[in-house]
Design a protein around this motif. Structure first.
Motif, PDB file in Angstrom:
ATOM      1  N   SER A 111      -3.369  -8.837  -8.393  1.00  0.00           N
ATOM      2  CA  SER A 111      -3.434  -6.687  -8.844  1.00  0.00           C
ATOM      3  C   SER A 111      -3.705  -6.672 -10.024  1.00  0.00           C
ATOM      4  N   PRO A 112      -4.892  -5.691 -10.368  1.00  0.00           N
ATOM      5  CA  PRO A 112      -5.652  -4.316  -9.324  1.00  0.00           C
ATOM      6  C   PRO A 112      -6.099  -4.938  -8.452  1.00  0.00           C
ATOM      7  N   LYS A 113      -7.475  -6.529  -9.571  1.00  0.00           N
ATOM      8  CA  LYS A 113      -8.147  -6.930  -8.781  1.00  0.00           C
ATOM      9  C   LYS A 113      -8.165  -7.400  -7.368  1.00  0.00           C
ATOM     10  N   LYS A 114      -9.583  -7.048  -6.632  1.00  0.00           N
ATOM     11  CA  LYS A 114      -9.472  -7.053  -4.636  1.00  0.00           C
ATOM     12  C   LYS A 114      -9.412  -7.904  -4.418  1.00  0.00           C
ATOM     13  N   SER A 115      -9.211  -9.002  -3.587  1.00  0.00           N
ATOM     14  CA  SER A 115      -9.289 -10.171  -3.482  1.00  0.00           C
ATOM     15  C   SER A 115      -8.988 -10.079  -1.249  1.00  0.00           C
ATOM     16  N   CYS A 116      -9.022 -11.203  -1.170  1.00  0.00           N
ATOM     17  CA  CYS A 116      -8.645 -11.171  -0.010  1.00  0.00           C
ATOM     18  C   CYS A 116      -6.941 -11.557   0.629  1.00  0.00           C
ATOM     19  N   GLY A 117      -7.078 -12.209   0.262  1.00  0.00           N
ATOM     20  CA  GLY A 117      -5.640 -12.434   0.413  1.00  0.00           C
ATOM     21  C   GLY A 117      -4.250 -13.574   0.564  1.00  0.00           C
ATOM     22  N   ALA A 118      -3.857 -14.220   0.033  1.00  0.00           N
ATOM     23  CA  ALA A 118      -2.842 -15.519   0.881  1.00  0.00           C
ATOM     24  C   ALA A 118      -2.453 -15.351   1.875  1.00  0.00           C
ATOM     25  N   ALA A 119      -2.441 -13.794   1.689  1.00  0.00           N
ATOM     26  CA  ALA A 119      -1.017 -13.748   3.558  1.00  0.00           C
ATOM     27  C   ALA A 119      -1.852 -13.513   4.532  1.00  0.00           C
ATOM     28  N   HIS A 120      -2.703 -12.237   4.218  1.00  0.00           N
ATOM     29  CA  HIS A 120      -3.637 -11.822   5.967  1.00  0.00           C
ATOM     30  C   HIS A 120      -4.749 -13.213   5.578  1.00  0.00           C
ATOM     31  N   GLY A 121      -5.770 -14.188   4.711  1.00  0.00           N
ATOM     32  CA  GLY A 121      -5.944 -14.966   4.957  1.00  0.00           C
ATOM     33  C   GLY A 121      -5.504 -16.072   5.972  1.00  0.00           C
ATOM     34  N   ALA A 122      -4.240 -16.256   5.883  1.00  0.00           N
ATOM     35  CA  ALA A 122      -3.360 -17.051   6.122  1.00  0.00           C
ATOM     36  C   ALA A 122      -3.533 -16.662   7.952  1.00  0.00           C
ATOM     37  N   GLN A 123      -2.784 -15.188   8.298  1.00  0.00           N
ATOM     38  CA  GLN A 123      -2.223 -14.959   9.527  1.00  0.00           C
ATOM     39  C   GLN A 123      -4.164 -15.093  10.412  1.00  0.00           C
ATOM     40  N   LEU A 124      -5.328 -14.998   9.875  1.00  0.00           N
ATOM     41  CA  LEU A 124      -5.732 -14.741  10.176  1.00  0.00           C
ATOM     42  C   LEU A 124      -6.562 -16.712  10.591  1.00  0.00           C
ATOM     43  N   VAL A 125      -6.253 -17.370  10.012  1.00  0.00           N
ATOM     44  CA  VAL A 125      -6.913 -18.451   9.904  1.00  0.00           C
ATOM     45  C   VAL A 125      -6.074 -19.512  11.362  1.00  0.00           C
ATOM     46  N   ASP A 126      -4.954 -17.987  11.685  1.00  0.00           N
ATOM     47  CA  ASP A 126      -3.853 -18.914  12.554  1.00  0.00           C
ATOM     48  C   ASP A 126      -4.593 -17.817  14.010  1.00  0.00           C
ATOM     49  N   ALA A 127      -4.755 -16.908  13.838  1.00  0.00           N
ATOM     50  CA  ALA A 127      -5.635 -16.376  15.240  1.00  0.00           C
ATOM     51  C   ALA A 127      -6.862 -16.497  15.171  1.00  0.00           C
ATOM     52  N   PHE A 128      -7.465 -16.486  14.664  1.00  0.00           N
ATOM     53  CA  PHE A 128      -9.171 -17.964  14.642  1.00  0.00           C
ATOM     54  C   PHE A 128      -8.456 -18.791  15.788  1.00  0.00           C
ATOM     55  N   LYS A 129      -7.893 -19.944  15.426  1.00  0.00           N
ATOM     56  CA  LYS A 129      -7.082 -21.298  15.235  1.00  0.00           C
ATOM     57  C   LYS A 129      -6.977 -21.157  17.135  1.00  0.00           C
ATOM     58  N   GLN A 130      -5.755 -20.403  16.796  1.00  0.00           N
ATOM     59  CA  GLN A 130      -5.103 -19.425  18.679  1.00  0.00           C
ATOM     60  C   GLN A 130      -6.609 -19.189  19.482  1.00  0.00           C
ATOM     61  N   ALA A 131      -7.280 -18.633  19.527  1.00  0.00           N
ATOM     62  CA  ALA A 131      -8.254 -17.804  20.295  1.00  0.00           C
ATOM     63  C   ALA A 131      -9.236 -18.697  20.622  1.00  0.00           C
ATOM     64  N   ILE A 132      -9.329 -19.987  19.530  1.00  0.00           N
ATOM     65  CA  ILE A 132     -10.533 -20.953  20.131  1.00  0.00           C
ATOM     66  C   ILE A 132      -9.819 -21.738  20.552  1.00  0.00           C
ATOM     67  N   LYS A 133      -8.629 -21.451  20.811  1.00  0.00           N
ATOM     68  CA  LYS A 133      -7.672 -22.908  21.640  1.00  0.00           C
ATOM     69  C   LYS A 133      -7.544 -22.254  22.813  1.00  0.00           C
ATOM     70  N   GLU A 134      -7.348 -21.127  23.152  1.00  0.00           N
ATOM     71  CA  GLU A 134      -6.865 -20.744  24.016  1.00  0.00           C
ATOM     72  C   GLU A 134      -9.057 -20.338  24.737  1.00  0.00           C
ATOM     73  N   ARG A 135      -9.447 -20.504  24.426  1.00  0.00           N
ATOM     74  CA  ARG A 135     -10.819 -20.871  25.008  1.00  0.00           C
ATOM     75  C   ARG A 135     -11.271 -22.855  25.499  1.00  0.00           C
ATOM     76  N   GLY A 136     -10.462 -23.281  25.056  1.00  0.00           N
ATOM     77  CA  GLY A 136     -10.664 -23.801  25.231  1.00  0.00           C
ATOM     78  C   GLY A 136     -11.913 -24.532  23.749  1.00  0.00           C
ATOM     79  N   LEU A 137     -12.209 -24.101  23.506  1.00  0.00           N
ATOM     80  CA  LEU A 137     -13.468 -24.232  22.435  1.00  0.00           C
ATOM     81  C   LEU A 137     -13.294 -25.542  21.317  1.00  0.00           C
ATOM     82  N   GLN A 138     -12.267 -25.919  20.930  1.00  0.00           N
ATOM     83  CA  GLN A 138     -11.598 -26.310  19.840  1.00  0.00           C
ATOM     84  C   GLN A 138     -12.516 -27.118  19.155  1.00  0.00           C
ATOM     85  N   THR A 139     -12.549 -28.366  20.087  1.00  0.00           N
ATOM     86  CA  THR A 139     -13.500 -29.398  19.367  1.00  0.00           C
ATOM     87  C   THR A 139     -14.765 -29.287  19.264  1.00  0.00           C
TER      88      THR A 139
END
Lengths: 101, 101
Positions: free
Chosen positions: B16-44
């Motif tokens: 801070s005060p530099k703007k960045s994507c952020g470790a915590a938010h980024g990790a949550q996004l990664v998890d959410a994407f992985k889950q949404a992809i898996k729910e659709r059976g698209l993970q391969t």
């Protein structure tokens, strides 16, 4: 397309005895790629950066070049200049290191 | 091409005060994407993973979808399902979040 070529280099470290690309080696590769790209004045059109697991652990140290999606395996520091010069600058993949994925 | 779509989500944290994507938010996004992809059976065929700085800090939280090289900015958790369904599964980018890079 923000970058003509975008290189993602795995810096993932798994606990031994699992094979992984490795944080230390990955970070050295990232630095070497950044330097080789900059030396050629290509840093505005070509980007190299660290990334997490590329799902190619058994063949690491691994990286992928987009937009073509070319995977490389067993990449060593001494291979960096060849990949930058041949593939990134002149669109000719270094076949001996390309993974058949 | 190992993956039909490969999503790289920035988890870079700058001081801070530099703007960045952020470790915590980024990790949550990664998890959410992985889950949404898996729910659709698209993970391969579709992979989402963390990455370092994508050089779009001012517009973060940012991610890029390859092979097309589409950059997204200001991506929130509630946008994940829309990006997966529209762009990753059906090739229609979510234009309101696409960065003009």
């Amino acid at each position: 397309m923000k970058f003509k070529k975008h290189v993602f280099i795995c810096t993932n470290q798994k606990q031994s005895p699992k094979k992984s690309c490795g944080a230390a080696h990955g970070a050295q590769l990232v630095d070497a790629f950044k330097q080789a790209i900059k030396e050629r004045g290509l840093q505005t059109e070509i980007r190299a950066q660290q990334t997490g697991c590329l799902d190619a652990c058994a063949f690491g140290p691994a990286l992928v070049v987009y937009p073509e999606g070319t995977y490389y395996g067993n990449v060593q520091l001494e291979d960096v200049n060849e990949i930058v010069e041949s593939h990134l600058a002149n669109d000719k993949p270094v076949e001996r290191l390309v993974l058949p994925v």
